[in-house]
Design a protein around this motif. Structure first.
Motif, PDB file in Angstrom:
ATOM      1  N   GLN A  59      -8.312  31.065 -37.306  1.00  0.00           N
ATOM      2  CA  GLN A  59      -7.806  30.127 -38.302  1.00  0.00           C
ATOM      3  C   GLN A  59      -8.608  30.161 -39.604  1.00  0.00           C
ATOM      4  N   GLU A  60      -9.919  30.355 -39.515  1.00  0.00           N
ATOM      5  CA  GLU A  60     -10.738  30.403 -40.735  1.00  0.00           C
ATOM      6  C   GLU A  60     -10.317  31.548 -41.649  1.00  0.00           C
ATOM      7  N   ASP A  63      -6.863  30.622 -43.123  1.00  0.00           N
ATOM      8  CA  ASP A  63      -6.998  29.598 -44.169  1.00  0.00           C
ATOM      9  C   ASP A  63      -7.579  30.178 -45.458  1.00  0.00           C
TER      10      ASP A  63
END
Length: 130
Positions: A59-60, A63
């Motif tokens: 997810q990092e 994002d």
């Protein structure tokens, strides 16, 4: 382009520093699976399958928009490197709860080094091309 490389280096550096205590691969990882998965990621990159790389990303990275940045960096490099030839060298390093695979690949017109990190869920947490 310099900003992207800096960002990718920082991401990789954070992943490495997160588990600096040992270079030993955690029992949560399988070295052969890491190598095979990284080879698949490189093939996805060569085939411009950026959406598949995004699906494999943590997810990092998603994002941070890293998959768009990977495309931005890779496309000019791919033109210069030419067609993929083979894997030359591979290494796997443990970083606590992370694993990093370094692969040097041969192309028609040169070599490229891929440094790709994974978390225990086999999601990409770092991606660097040199």
């Amino acid at each position: 382009m310099k900003k992207l490389r800096l960002f990718l280096m920082i991401t990789l550096g954070c992943a490495i520093l997160a588990g600096c205590s040992s270079n030993k691969l955690s029992g949560d990882f399988n070295e052969e699976e890491l190598k095979t998965t990284t080879e698949k990621v490189i093939q996805m990159l060569c085939n411009e399958e950026y959406d598949k790389i995004k699906e494999m990303s943590g997810q990092e990275l998603i994002d941070a928009g890293v998959t768009d940045k990977i495309k931005e960096v890779w496309e000019p490099m791919a033109k210069d490197l030419g067609k993929f030839d083979s894997i030359d060298k591979e290494a796997v390093v443990g970083n606590g709860d992370q694993a990093t695979v370094v692969i040097i690949s041969k192309f028609e017109n040169g070599n490229a080094q891929f440094t790709i990190s994974y978390n225990k869920d086999m999601k990409l947490t770092g991606f660097y091309i040199k």
